[in-house]
Design a protein around this motif. Sequence first.
Motif, PDB file in Angstrom:
ATOM      1  N   UNK A 153       0.831  -1.223   0.000  1.00  0.00           N
ATOM      2  CA  UNK A 153       0.000   0.000   0.000  1.00  0.00           C
ATOM      3  C   UNK A 153       0.853   1.255   0.000  1.00  0.00           C
ATOM      4  N   UNK A 154       0.406   2.283  -0.727  1.00  0.00           N
ATOM      5  CA  UNK A 154       1.136   3.551  -0.807  1.00  0.00           C
ATOM      6  C   UNK A 154       0.365   4.700  -0.163  1.00  0.00           C
ATOM      7  N   UNK A 155      -0.687   4.378   0.555  1.00  0.00           N
ATOM      8  CA  UNK A 155      -1.433   5.411   1.274  1.00  0.00           C
ATOM      9  C   UNK A 155      -0.550   5.980   2.377  1.00  0.00           C
ATOM     10  N   UNK A 156      -0.653   7.270   2.602  1.00  0.00           N
ATOM     11  CA  UNK A 156       0.142   7.984   3.611  1.00  0.00           C
ATOM     12  C   UNK A 156       1.625   8.002   3.248  1.00  0.00           C
ATOM     13  N   UNK A 157       1.896   7.999   1.949  1.00  0.00           N
ATOM     14  CA  UNK A 157       3.249   8.189   1.430  1.00  0.00           C
ATOM     15  C   UNK A 157       3.195   9.412   0.520  1.00  0.00           C
ATOM     16  N   UNK A 158       3.894  10.480   0.898  1.00  0.00           N
ATOM     17  CA  UNK A 158       3.669  11.792   0.289  1.00  0.00           C
ATOM     18  C   UNK A 158       4.890  12.304  -0.466  1.00  0.00           C
ATOM     19  N   UNK A 159       4.628  12.975  -1.585  1.00  0.00           N
ATOM     20  CA  UNK A 159       5.686  13.683  -2.291  1.00  0.00           C
ATOM     21  C   UNK A 159       6.150  14.856  -1.435  1.00  0.00           C
ATOM     22  N   UNK A 160       7.423  15.183  -1.541  1.00  0.00           N
ATOM     23  CA  UNK A 160       8.005  16.229  -0.695  1.00  0.00           C
ATOM     24  C   UNK A 160       7.295  17.564  -0.892  1.00  0.00           C
TER      25      UNK A 160
END
Length: 310
Positions: free
Chosen positions: A28-35
């Motif tokens: 899962x990539x939820x709660x993974x943010x671009x800078x």
Amino acid sequence: MGSRHSKFEFFYGTHETAESQKELCSKPHIKQYEISKFSINDLPEDYQEENIFLLIKQIVKLTVQIVVNYISENRLDVWQNTKTRYPGSECKGKDSLLRGSGRIADIYKNEEAKKCMCSDCVNNENAEKETWTIIAITATHVVFDESEANKSNCKLYYDSEDGECIQINYCKRRWAHTEGDLCFMECVTCNKNLAEEIWQNIQQFNNLWKKIRKDYLKNTKKYKSNRLVVIVSHPHCGAKKISIGHLEGKNEIELNNQKGYQLFYDTPTCKGSSGAPVYLYGQNWFRVEYVHSGGTKDPKLNHSTTWCPK
């Protein structure tokens, strides 16, 4: 290796080095943010504080991508006391593009001459310049030994997909704990402006985590069950991402008669995140240093390397 707690099990072979941006990912990539898109509102409600947001921005500045261009002939074939393949072992003695993450922990001016490997210095053997040594921390399964460190490089400020960054060529291994999976590297720069900027970033970083720790110690019960865990890394060989989650468990582990500690968290990570800095809300960064190691059988649960204070 023995754990006193069985609720969170450590699984070898889940480690997250990477060699290609094209590798498929089922995590899962939820709660993974671009800078560039991360804001204070992306933090959990209990943690939407200015100092925490500023600390994460400083962690971003100090996080680096590590590219290992050669795999040592001495790299382990399997993880300790297991039959699980050690990352990169299939390429022993060969060129590689093994990649992971790390964090700059210190910088100091060199009193004695040390060779800088930037293009200007390499092309001018007689150049005498001031140099600074940068200390970076990663996992041993990212950089295994001196022969790998010598052919590795660090990419600083690789924050967006345009690929712009500052690359420092060739490093040395300063210290490593193979069982605990922690490695300290050093590299050299002659860029005075860069050195001053890194030093200022480290000072701001230290001031912020100390302030946050004081707040945490005043009310530890409030955060006992949902402590924030932040990881900044280079997933899938690309630009940095900020990952937000919570602590799920902490194992106490014996490693060669040393008591170690390993964190388990739901903070999302991917291949390329190995060696990335792991921030546990309220931690004393002078006494503990957690870096990311890999995942578990549960795709939503990940773990750090084992920190041995001794």
